[in-house]
Design an enzyme around this catalytic site. Structure first.
Site, PDB file in Angstrom:
ATOM      1  CD  GLU A  17      -2.649  -1.260   2.563  1.00 46.43           C
ATOM      2  OE1 GLU A  17      -3.838  -1.597   2.547  1.00 46.43           O
ATOM      3  OE2 GLU A  17      -2.022  -1.031   3.611  1.00 46.43           O
ATOM      4  N   GLY A  83     -12.705  -2.705   2.336  1.00 51.75           N
ATOM      5  CA  GLY A  83     -13.846  -3.337   1.704  1.00 51.75           C
ATOM      6  C   GLY A  83     -14.984  -2.339   1.596  1.00 51.75           C
ATOM      7  CG  MET A 191      -8.992  -5.187   9.521  1.00 53.03           C
ATOM      8  SD  MET A 191      -8.109  -6.750   9.239  1.00 53.03           S
ATOM      9  CE  MET A 191      -7.841  -7.307  10.919  1.00 53.03           C
ATOM     10  CD  GLU A 192      -5.224  -1.700   9.398  1.00 55.45           C
ATOM     11  OE1 GLU A 192      -5.018  -2.929   9.407  1.00 55.45           O
ATOM     12  OE2 GLU A 192      -5.788  -1.112   8.438  1.00 55.45           O
ATOM     13  CG  ASP A 215     -12.581  -6.651  -0.421  1.00 54.85           C
ATOM     14  OD1 ASP A 215     -13.516  -6.620   0.400  1.00 54.85           O
ATOM     15  OD2 ASP A 215     -11.393  -6.424  -0.106  1.00 54.85           O
TER      16      ASP A 215
END
Length: 255
Positions: A17, A83, A191-192, A215
């Site tokens: 990333e 996502g 997630m962060e 996604d």
């Protein structure tokens, strides 16, 4: 927006990333701290510190605190993937978060659902000026880019973070429906972000993040995610961060 006396931190969870950014650093210096590698230098003359948060809220919080305490950064910008769960958010689009909520935070009945205990806060907002600069950087930096035959759209809204890789239609529907039931309309899950936002809020530091949608957090997410991260995310990040740095250096009041 960004202090001239303090460097900007550019944070990502995965090396892909942030691929290519270290190579562009002027006067690059590597520092090992808290079991992590940090790269100090400048991008287009702007002092920066590059770091990988690793995956999950605890790892992201640790890295954020290290950036603030050890390196004295004046703001944190996160670039990565997520996502898409918003109705009009498609793979290849980007989401600039205006607020961050932890979709797995539940200390009820002691505290209301999603509220961070002892803070009275549920969703933590992004720094408005940084977020506007990221939106501008996305629009300009991704001109001419196409994914799956369409130009990426730039969305702004709520991002939900949790310590799960959300990758099933039933799970996604449960998370989104419950958030909506409590008045939250998420556009993306990752997630962060909420952890970094909370640390920055505690320290009084500006924070904003941009996420490329890899996604739809559905049953094929585990297959779509690694391909997108490898082939697309780094291209988006280089373009967006390059334009963001130029925007930060620009004195015109266009933000």
């Amino acid at each position: 927006m960004i202090s001239a006396a303090r460097p900007l931190a550019i944070l990502s969870a995965l090396a892909e990333e942030q691929a290519g950014l270290v190579d562009q650093l002027q006067g690059a210096q590597r520092v090992t701290h808290a079991g992590r590698e940090f790269w100090q230098g400048a991008l287009d003359g702007l002092p920066v510190v590059l770091a990988l948060s690793r995956i999950g809220k605890v790892a992201a919080a640790t890295t954020s605190a290290a950036l603030i305490e050890r390196f004295g950064v004046g703001a944190i910008v996160f670039t990565g993937v997520a996502g898409g769960v918003g109705r009009n958010v498609q793979v290849g689009d980007v989401v600039v978060g205006t607020g961050y909520v932890q979709h797995d935070m539940d200390a009820s009945p002691l505290f209301p659902r999603y509220q961070i205990p002892l803070t009275g806060q549920t969703a933590i907002g992004a720094d408005a000026a940084l977020a506007r600069a990221l939106v501008f950087a996305c629009v300009v930096g991704l001109q001419g880019v196409q994914h799956a035959g369409r130009a990426p759209m730039v969305h702004q809204g709520l991002v939900a973070s949790g310590d799960r890789f959300v990758n099933g239609q039933e799970e996604t529907a449960r998370i989104v429906d419950t958030l909506r039931l409590h008045g939250h309309e998420p556009l993306a899950v990752e997630m962060e972000g909420a952890a970094v936002a909370q640390v920055c809020h505690d320290y009084g530091l500006p924070f904003a993040a941009v996420r490329a949608i890899s996604d739809r957090a559905d049953d094929t997410a585990h297959a779509d995610f690694p391909v997108f991260v490898r082939d697309v995310a780094s291209v988006y990040a280089r373009r967006i961060i390059a334009e963001f740095v130029r925007t930060c250096q620009d004195s015109q009041p266009r933000l």
